[in-house]
Design a protein around this motif. Structure first.
Motif, PDB file in Angstrom:
ATOM      1  N   ALA A  75      23.153 -35.146  51.955  1.00 34.99           N
ATOM      2  CA  ALA A  75      23.320 -34.885  50.511  1.00 34.99           C
ATOM      3  C   ALA A  75      22.917 -33.446  50.222  1.00 34.99           C
ATOM      4  CB  ALA A  75      22.451 -35.839  49.701  1.00 34.99           C
ATOM      5  N   VAL A  76      23.906 -32.624  49.880  1.00 37.03           N
ATOM      6  CA  VAL A  76      23.563 -31.232  49.601  1.00 37.03           C
ATOM      7  C   VAL A  76      23.218 -31.019  48.132  1.00 37.03           C
ATOM      8  CG1 VAL A  76      24.630 -30.065  51.552  1.00 37.03           C
ATOM      9  CG2 VAL A  76      26.037 -30.669  49.582  1.00 37.03           C
ATOM     10  N   ALA A 103      20.753 -30.773  40.986  1.00 40.59           N
ATOM     11  CA  ALA A 103      20.022 -29.793  41.799  1.00 40.59           C
ATOM     12  C   ALA A 103      20.570 -29.821  43.220  1.00 40.59           C
ATOM     13  CB  ALA A 103      18.532 -30.115  41.815  1.00 40.59           C
ATOM     14  N   LEU A 104      20.509 -28.654  43.853  1.00 38.50           N
ATOM     15  CA  LEU A 104      20.971 -28.580  45.243  1.00 38.50           C
ATOM     16  C   LEU A 104      19.863 -28.016  46.120  1.00 38.50           C
ATOM     17  CD1 LEU A 104      21.711 -25.353  45.954  1.00 38.50           C
ATOM     18  CD2 LEU A 104      23.712 -25.897  44.581  1.00 38.50           C
ATOM     19  N   LEU A 133      15.793 -41.229  41.618  1.00 42.89           N
ATOM     20  CA  LEU A 133      14.924 -40.885  40.496  1.00 42.89           C
ATOM     21  C   LEU A 133      15.285 -41.827  39.349  1.00 42.89           C
ATOM     22  CD1 LEU A 133      16.285 -37.991  41.825  1.00 42.89           C
ATOM     23  CD2 LEU A 133      14.180 -37.184  40.784  1.00 42.89           C
ATOM     24  N   GLU A 162      20.361 -27.695  34.005  1.00 43.88           N
ATOM     25  CA  GLU A 162      20.269 -28.805  33.057  1.00 43.88           C
ATOM     26  C   GLU A 162      20.944 -28.389  31.749  1.00 43.88           C
ATOM     27  OE1 GLU A 162      18.813 -31.259  34.586  1.00 43.88           O
ATOM     28  OE2 GLU A 162      17.464 -30.290  36.010  1.00 43.88           O
ATOM     29  N   GLY A 180      22.789 -35.296  41.122  1.00 48.85           N
ATOM     30  CA  GLY A 180      22.445 -35.143  39.711  1.00 48.85           C
ATOM     31  C   GLY A 180      23.033 -36.243  38.873  1.00 48.85           C
ATOM     32  N   TYR A 223      20.710 -38.045  31.972  1.00 46.50           N
ATOM     33  CA  TYR A 223      19.395 -38.670  31.740  1.00 46.50           C
ATOM     34  C   TYR A 223      19.099 -38.617  30.247  1.00 46.50           C
ATOM     35  CZ  TYR A 223      18.465 -33.691  32.311  1.00 46.50           C
ATOM     36  OH  TYR A 223      18.536 -32.330  32.209  1.00 46.50           O
ATOM     37  N   GLY A 240      12.723 -30.454  39.651  1.00 49.80           N
ATOM     38  CA  GLY A 240      12.637 -29.556  38.506  1.00 49.80           C
ATOM     39  C   GLY A 240      12.951 -30.156  37.141  1.00 49.80           C
ATOM     40  N   THR A 241      13.668 -31.270  37.118  1.00 49.39           N
ATOM     41  CA  THR A 241      14.171 -31.777  35.838  1.00 49.39           C
ATOM     42  C   THR A 241      13.047 -32.142  34.861  1.00 49.39           C
ATOM     43  OG1 THR A 241      16.006 -32.657  37.090  1.00 49.39           O
ATOM     44  CG2 THR A 241      15.829 -33.397  34.821  1.00 49.39           C
ATOM     45  N   ARG A 280      20.849 -43.154  43.271  1.00 48.19           N
ATOM     46  CA  ARG A 280      19.920 -42.036  43.135  1.00 48.19           C
ATOM     47  C   ARG A 280      18.465 -42.506  43.175  1.00 48.19           C
ATOM     48  NH1 ARG A 280      20.536 -37.811  44.082  1.00 48.19           N
ATOM     49  NH2 ARG A 280      19.759 -36.638  42.315  1.00 48.19           N
ATOM     50  N   TYR A 293      15.206 -41.611  36.080  1.00 46.02           N
ATOM     51  CA  TYR A 293      15.608 -41.214  34.726  1.00 46.02           C
ATOM     52  C   TYR A 293      17.107 -41.282  34.443  1.00 46.02           C
ATOM     53  CZ  TYR A 293      15.476 -36.611  37.210  1.00 46.02           C
ATOM     54  OH  TYR A 293      15.603 -35.583  38.109  1.00 46.02           O
ATOM     55  N   GLN A 300      15.042 -25.623  45.764  1.00 43.79           N
ATOM     56  CA  GLN A 300      16.154 -26.159  44.964  1.00 43.79           C
ATOM     57  C   GLN A 300      16.659 -25.098  44.000  1.00 43.79           C
ATOM     58  OE1 GLN A 300      15.107 -29.603  42.637  1.00 43.79           O
ATOM     59  NE2 GLN A 300      15.631 -31.040  44.264  1.00 43.79           N
TER      60      GLN A 300
END
Ligand code: HAM
Length: 421
Positions: free
Chosen positions: A279-280, A304-305, A259, A130, A283, A286, A82-83, A257, A261, A126
């Motif tokens: 991993a629940v 995000a979870l 991702l 943010e 984040g 960024y 979603g980010t 991580r 960013y 999710q």
């Protein structure tokens, strides 16, 4: 041949969806307490958004996205996270002109074509949030506290918060180089994926699960030893604030991580006992993402979870769910005229905020009562010829096994009194 749901997806049936609603309501409430407002963005975006946002070198973009072309030949992708979408929406809707920081949250399905297993699906859900416009360490700490607060409020134990700093565009290239230099002599022994990662994303080698890669990376340079003074200071303040909030954490120099960013703070919460996908949530910060999308230098931080993994964790820790009674009143009918009366009465009672059902199948009175019982109805009203003529209805209290006659004109006030509406 019957058609089945696609691999890696789930049907959530009514017994489960009430639990989802319960969890979602808790998240909406917590967001209000922390001052986050909901944003809803499209399920698909231009593929380019994720290539630039999540990063061309990430596994997500390289091999996990559902990409398709629309009729106009544009390349679109189902959102894998979603980010990037929320950052795009922030910029596109000129949210930088609003009072900063802007605190947003979202809830919904995401799509990744990873090998399905327990806790890992092609379509998953999710919740994420943010914060845009604050480079304060307090924003990082707030996001981490939110996640911790949420899991502990559910009664979950065995939570491990892993914390690291992945540096910034000033210090990371130097670290990347020193890591490559360290791994270069052993490059050919790395797993196939990590051999590919060696050039495009060597930091990911640190969190490879292969025992050989783990062994080969023992003694590798540590990011935290090489971050620039600004990143170091920021991370120190984040840790102090988390310490003061009484949240225990593990400093994890292998947490990088998946991702691309992230800058500075990176974190994950893991829960034991739910298998390999422990991993629940995950984040971090960024600070370059909005600029990457052509906007001003606006920092961001969030997490995000995965909702499916919360249910796995709740189940593995034997944490139940209190099911609220589903049905206030069932109206049992005998004969056509009674059905008409029941229909009108049901509408009136629903206007009073009560949940009401009547028989829709022309069942016998006995089966209707059975059905009412199965649905957990608190009261049953019985309407037949005699009741219609006398204007007096039998009302059965299912919990107290008690029955009384209530006049037609008193029915609404009777139930409002009894059910506190
Ligand atoms: P992520 O770590 O890729 O981060 O995903 C966050 C969470 O989504 C994971 O911790 C996991 O619980 C869940 N999840 C991910 N993939 C799957 C899957 N295939 N099946 C089930 N659950 C899954 C992000 O997505 C970032 N956008 C988080 C973020 C927000 N960073 C800053 N702001």
């Amino acid at each position: 041949m019957t058609i089945k749901r696609p691999r890696g997806t789930n049907d959530f049936l009514p017994g489960e969806t009430v639990r989802w609603q319960d969890l979602e309501n808790k998240l909406h409430r917590l967001c209000r307490q922390y001052g986050f407002e909901e944003i809803r963005t499209p399920i698909f975006e231009e593929t380019e958004l994720f290539a630039r946002g999540v990063g061309n070198t990430s596994d997500i973009v390289q091999k996990e996205m559902y990409v398709f072309q629309d009729m106009g030949g544009r390349s679109l992708a189902l959102r894998p996270e979603g980010t990037a979408s929320v950052a795009r929406a922030y910029l596109e809707n000129k949210m930088q002109a609003l009072n900063q920081p802007v605190k947003l949250y979202y809830l919904g399905p995401m799509f990744r074509s990873e090998r399905p297993q327990a806790g890992r699906y092609h379509q998953f859900h999710q919740f994420g949030l943010e914060i845009f416009g604050s480079n304060s360490y307090l924003a990082d700490a707030e996001v981490i506290c939110f996640a911790w607060d949420f899991y502990t409020s559910l009664g979950l134990n065995e939570l491990d918060l892993h914390l690291n700093s992945v540096g910034c565009p000033k210090c990371r290239p130097l670290y990347r180089q020193s890591l490559q230099e360290f791994l270069a002599p052993q490059k050919e022994q790395l797993c196939t994926t990590c051999r590919e990662r060696f050039e495009r994303n060597p930091l990911r080698i640190l969190d490879c699960k292969s025992p050989i890669c783990r062994e080969l990376s023992v003694g590798a340079p540590v990011m935290l030893d090489q971050v620039c003074p600004e990143c170091e200071e920021h991370f120190r303040k984040v840790r102090n604030t988390i310490d003061e909030a009484g949240i225990p954490y593990i400093l994890d120099d292998r947490l990088v991580r998946g991702l691309d960013y992230y800058t500075k703070t990176a974190f994950e919460i893991q829960i034991k006992g739910i298998g390999a996908q422990s991993a629940v949530c995950g984040g971090g910060r960024y600070d370059g993402l909005i600029e990457e999308f052509g906007g001003p230098a606006i920092p961001g931080v969030g997490f995000a979870l995965g909702l499916e993994r919360i249910f796995l964790a709740l189940e593995s820790q034997g944490i139940g769910f209190e099911k609220e009674p589903q049905l206030d009143i069932f109206i049992a009918t005998m004969g056509e005229a009674a059905c008409g009366k029941a229909f009108t009465l049901a509408q009136e009672l629903r206007q009073k905020n009560l949940s009401v059902q009547q028989d829709l199948l022309g069942k016998s009175l006995k089966s209707q009562l059975k059905s009412a019982d199965k649905q957990g109805a608190r009261f049953v009203i019985i309407i037949g010829e005699d009741e219609l003529q006398s204007g007096l209805y039998q009302v059965r209290d299912m919990a107290e096994s008690f029955q009384e006659l209530v006049p037609d004109e008193d029915l609404l006030s009777f139930f409002c009194d009894k059910l506190g509406k």
